[in-house]
Motif scaffolding. Structure first.
Motif, PDB file in Angstrom:
ATOM      1  N   ASP A 100      43.485  38.901  47.976  1.00 22.91           N
ATOM      2  CA  ASP A 100      42.084  39.153  47.608  1.00 22.91           C
ATOM      3  C   ASP A 100      41.709  38.528  46.274  1.00 22.91           C
ATOM      4  OD1 ASP A 100      42.020  42.524  49.031  1.00 22.91           O
ATOM      5  OD2 ASP A 100      41.773  40.545  49.949  1.00 22.91           O
ATOM      6  N   LEU A 101      42.682  38.460  45.346  1.00 20.40           N
ATOM      7  CA  LEU A 101      42.389  37.877  44.032  1.00 20.40           C
ATOM      8  C   LEU A 101      42.831  36.425  43.922  1.00 20.40           C
ATOM      9  CD1 LEU A 101      43.331  40.827  41.629  1.00 20.40           C
ATOM     10  CD2 LEU A 101      41.102  40.243  42.594  1.00 20.40           C
TER      11      LEU A 101
ATOM     12  N   LEU B 132      42.231  47.200  46.601  1.00 17.38           N
ATOM     13  CA  LEU B 132      41.320  47.914  45.699  1.00 17.38           C
ATOM     14  C   LEU B 132      41.858  49.306  45.402  1.00 17.38           C
ATOM     15  CD1 LEU B 132      38.701  48.037  44.110  1.00 17.38           C
ATOM     16  CD2 LEU B 132      37.546  48.830  46.184  1.00 17.38           C
ATOM     17  N   ARG B 133      42.396  49.957  46.405  1.00 16.85           N
ATOM     18  CA  ARG B 133      42.957  51.296  46.189  1.00 16.85           C
ATOM     19  C   ARG B 133      44.133  51.241  45.217  1.00 16.85           C
ATOM     20  NH1 ARG B 133      41.909  51.831  51.799  1.00 16.85           N
ATOM     21  NH2 ARG B 133      44.099  51.463  52.344  1.00 16.85           N
ATOM     22  N   LEU B 134      44.914  50.157  45.274  1.00 19.60           N
ATOM     23  CA  LEU B 134      46.023  50.008  44.334  1.00 19.60           C
ATOM     24  C   LEU B 134      45.501  49.855  42.908  1.00 19.60           C
ATOM     25  CD1 LEU B 134      48.990  49.585  43.602  1.00 19.60           C
ATOM     26  CD2 LEU B 134      48.758  47.179  44.286  1.00 19.60           C
TER      27      LEU B 134
ATOM     28  N   GLY C 280      36.499  34.429  31.465  1.00 19.36           N
ATOM     29  CA  GLY C 280      35.696  33.214  31.517  1.00 19.36           C
ATOM     30  C   GLY C 280      34.793  33.086  32.721  1.00 19.36           C
ATOM     31  N   ASP C 281      34.942  33.976  33.723  1.00 25.91           N
ATOM     32  CA  ASP C 281      34.095  33.920  34.923  1.00 25.91           C
ATOM     33  C   ASP C 281      32.868  34.787  34.729  1.00 25.91           C
ATOM     34  OD1 ASP C 281      36.612  33.665  37.575  1.00 25.91           O
ATOM     35  OD2 ASP C 281      35.941  32.272  36.023  1.00 25.91           O
ATOM     36  N   SER C 282      31.688  34.224  34.984  1.00 28.56           N
ATOM     37  CA  SER C 282      30.452  35.014  34.840  1.00 28.56           C
ATOM     38  C   SER C 282      30.209  35.912  36.043  1.00 28.56           C
ATOM     39  CB  SER C 282      29.258  34.069  34.649  1.00 28.56           C
ATOM     40  OG  SER C 282      29.164  33.166  35.751  1.00 28.56           O
ATOM     41  N   GLN C 283      30.722  35.503  37.200  1.00 27.41           N
ATOM     42  CA  GLN C 283      30.520  36.282  38.418  1.00 27.41           C
ATOM     43  C   GLN C 283      31.736  37.158  38.702  1.00 27.41           C
ATOM     44  OE1 GLN C 283      27.656  36.314  40.192  1.00 27.41           O
ATOM     45  NE2 GLN C 283      26.817  34.907  38.640  1.00 27.41           N
ATOM     46  N   ALA C 284      31.441  38.384  39.112  1.00 30.54           N
ATOM     47  CA  ALA C 284      32.515  39.323  39.439  1.00 30.54           C
ATOM     48  C   ALA C 284      32.999  39.106  40.868  1.00 30.54           C
ATOM     49  CB  ALA C 284      32.024  40.756  39.282  1.00 30.54           C
ATOM     50  N   ILE C 285      34.192  39.595  41.151  1.00 33.10           N
ATOM     51  CA  ILE C 285      34.748  39.574  42.505  1.00 33.10           C
ATOM     52  C   ILE C 285      34.644  40.978  43.073  1.00 33.10           C
ATOM     53  CG2 ILE C 285      36.861  39.284  43.863  1.00 33.10           C
ATOM     54  CD1 ILE C 285      37.742  37.177  41.880  1.00 33.10           C
TER      55      ILE C 285
END
Length: 617
Positions: free
Chosen positions: A394-395, A529-531, A515-520
């Motif tokens: 996912d990342l 995500l639960r982790l 450095g990223d303006s947009q979130a994931i």
């Protein structure tokens, strides 16, 4: 076959060179070399030629062919090797070093340093190994350091820096372990002469080295340089003692490389082993695992292994013995002749002592394949949890986030600020490695950014000093601000880039990269995500628990300042009222009901009498 490919096949040159098979998307599937590009490339598309399943699958995907013409077959061999390592085509044999084995490095610099390393960097430095025994490598280094006066510092010894007198001698110079090149006491030519002797020593050419040292010893003694002659005498004895410990396998004073191969088709793995024999003695062993070997013959695998080795080595022997003959040894023979300056004999021994060497190497190759299968079985037993694999997906992380470290800040109105660091390994908390921190740089007005900078810098400065363990993923509880503060702290201790850093914001469960303006946004139902949420919540719980413990200690110490109130009474009051605020607001009868009339009167008198200074809180 598409028209473009047909046209290319019809116009291929007959000269030697390298060809690349590509699929419809332009991705390189296979890289090969050929004496005649025309006959070799066209042979893939001849229906009359027998093909195994691997080649059939390859041909089915080929949509384009790119060729590079070379002047000689040796040039084609070098180019093929470079392209395979750069492109890593799917249908080429994958040769893998065992990266756990160390090398001895002679650094490419003025007054070269010599040190052990597990990382090979193509910067012109020379590497000797790999050493399958760390103990043997250490013994070799100890012998070298006892024989030669070499620098151990990492100073930039440029000619200008030495002439400017920027350096001074260290302890090594004063205990006669270094000749002081940093201050000009030893010139570069003399130092490089020692390095040349060390290269001979590490290459196993000890007889040539001992002859050279003996000549210099006699010359020094004749010239009445007795101190230098004594030093060379001791060096000669040490070299001869070290050489005597090496295993003699042949009586001939000759340099040989012995290659053998063992494969396991069921597990799609093979291993090539090389014994380096110098002056009749085994001085080292090298090996590589070969993957993606399905459909490959032992002959082609041996070809790949031998060519890969000689394109990376610096020493070329008199003879090369193989357990399996090569498909076409003409390019290799030409290459070895060019590098060595004379012909190198390549053959497959069938009987006698030379065949025994091959059998010994084959036994080692089989043992290494068995070890690989055992390690693979153990890995299957301890499989990585799905949540960790999902997080990598996912990342889009380069490495599995097996070790995750997460930080959180806790305070009460800006006072008593503390931080927590929790560790998850393979998706599970490892509580023995949890840590807490009292924030020193922030007091009074709350400043989570400054607090995060302090705790991150402290944590990873110490990790750097202790050389790990490093996290695969650093998780910061907070958005862009907290993440930026963490990045600043990592840069301040020079560890930024060693691992991945992300921040997670509570409101929308957004994940930010520096450095990223947009979130994931990770799907709410994803185990990854639960982790992350578990890590964050655990860091928060641990920080709050520690902050409460610290506050409780402060409150308890204030009550203990009251004359006549002891630890036992404080415990009763805190247990009954829960906080200092409630104790201060309680009436004397309420306090008496818990701690007795005498204690109640003392508490009320302490807080009701203005003349008694109150403790700062």
């Amino acid at each position: 076959m598409n028209p473009v490919l047909s046209a290319k096949l019809a116009n291929l040159p007959t000269r030697p060179g390298v060809y690349q098979h590509k699929d419809a998307e332009g991705k390189v599937l296979y890289v090969g070399k050929a004496k005649s590009l025309r006959s070799r490339v066209r042979s893939y598309f001849q229906d009359s030629r027998p093909r195994d399943a691997r080649i059939t699958a390859l041909v089915r995907k080929i949509e384009d062919v790119e060729v590079i013409v070379t002047d000689t077959e040796a040039e084609a061999l070098i180019l093929e090797n470079n392209l395979i390592k750069k492109l890593k085509p799917r249908y080429n044999v994958n040769l893998r070093d065992d990266k756990t084995y160390p090398y001895i490095c002679i650094k490419n610099e003025r007054f070269p340093r010599i040190f052990p390393t597990r990382r090979v960097v193509r910067d012109g430095s020379k590497y000797f190994g790999p050493y399958t025994s760390g103990k043997a490598m250490k013994a070799t280094l100890d012998t070298i350091r006892s024989l030669f006066k070499l620098r151990s510092c990492s100073l930039y010894l440029s000619e200008a820096n030495i002439e400017a007198g920027k350096f001074s001698t260290c302890l090594d110079y004063h205990i006669n372990k270094c000749a002081g090149p940093c201050v000009g006491y030893e010139d570069e030519a003399h130092y490089n002469e020692s390095i040349a002797q060390i290269e001979q020593f590490l290459s196993g050419r000890t007889s040539e080295l001992t002859d050279r040292v003996r000549e210099k010893m006699v010359e020094a003694a004749t010239s009445r340089r007795f101190e230098e002659a004594a030093e060379l005498r001791d060096r000669l004895k040490a070299i001869e003692s070290y050489t005597a410990k090496q295993k003699i396998v042949v009586t001939e004073d000759i340099n040989r490389d012995v290659f053998a191969l063992h494969t396991d088709a069921e597990h799609d793995v093979g291993c090539g082993v090389l014994f380096k024999i110098r002056e009749g003695k085994i001085v080292g062993r090298n090996h590589k695992y070969l993957r993606r070997i399905e459909g490959k013959t032992d002959t082609s695998l041996m070809q790949s292994y031998v060519e890969d080795y000689y394109l990376d080595t610096m020493f070329f022997p008199d003879q090369v013995f193989l357990s399996t003959a090569l498909e076409d040894d003409a390019p290799l023979v030409e290459f070895l002749r060019e590098q060595r300056g004379k012909k190198v004999e390549i053959r497959v021994p069938e009987r006698g002592d030379k065949a025994e060497l091959i059998r010994m190497a084959e036994a080692n190759a089989k043992l290494l394949v068995d070890e690989w299968k055992l390690q693979k079985a153990k890995q299957e037993e301890g499989r990585i949890p799905h949540s960790v694999q999902a997080l990598q997906r996912d990342l889009r992380l380069k490495h599995l986030p097996r070790r995750i470290e997460c930080f959180d800040i806790s305070h009460l109105g800006g006072t008593g600020t503390v931080a927590s660091c929790i560790v998850f390994v393979d998706g599970r908390p490892k509580k023995s490695e949890y840590r807490t921190f009292k924030i020193r740089s922030v007091d009074g007005k709350p400043d989570d950014f400054a607090s995060m900078r302090e705790v991150i810098a402290r944590r990873y400065k110490r990790t750097l000093e202790e050389n790990g363990p490093w996290p695969d993923l650093l998780l910061i509880d907070g958005g862009k601000g907290q993440l930026s503060s963490s990045v600043e702290a990592l840069k301040s201790v020079d560890v930024y880039g060693k691992f991945t850093v992300i921040g997670i914001a509570k409101r929308l469960e957004e994940v930010f990269f520096p450095g990223d303006s947009q979130a994931i946004f990770i799907p709410k139902t994803s185990s990854s995500l639960r982790l992350l949420q578990r890590c964050r919540d655990e860091a928060h719980r641990f920080a709050v628990t520690f902050q409460r413990k610290q506050r409780s200690k402060v409150l308890r110490s204030e009550l203990l300042d009251i004359p006549g109130i002891g630890e036992k009474t404080v415990r009763k009051l805190m247990k009954s009222f829960g906080s200092l605020k409630r104790i201060k607001a309680a009436s004397e009868p309420d306090l008496a009901a818990v701690a007795g009339k005498s204690a109640a009167r003392k508490v009320r008198q302490f807080y009701d009498t203005p003349e008694i200074p109150l403790r700062e809180r």
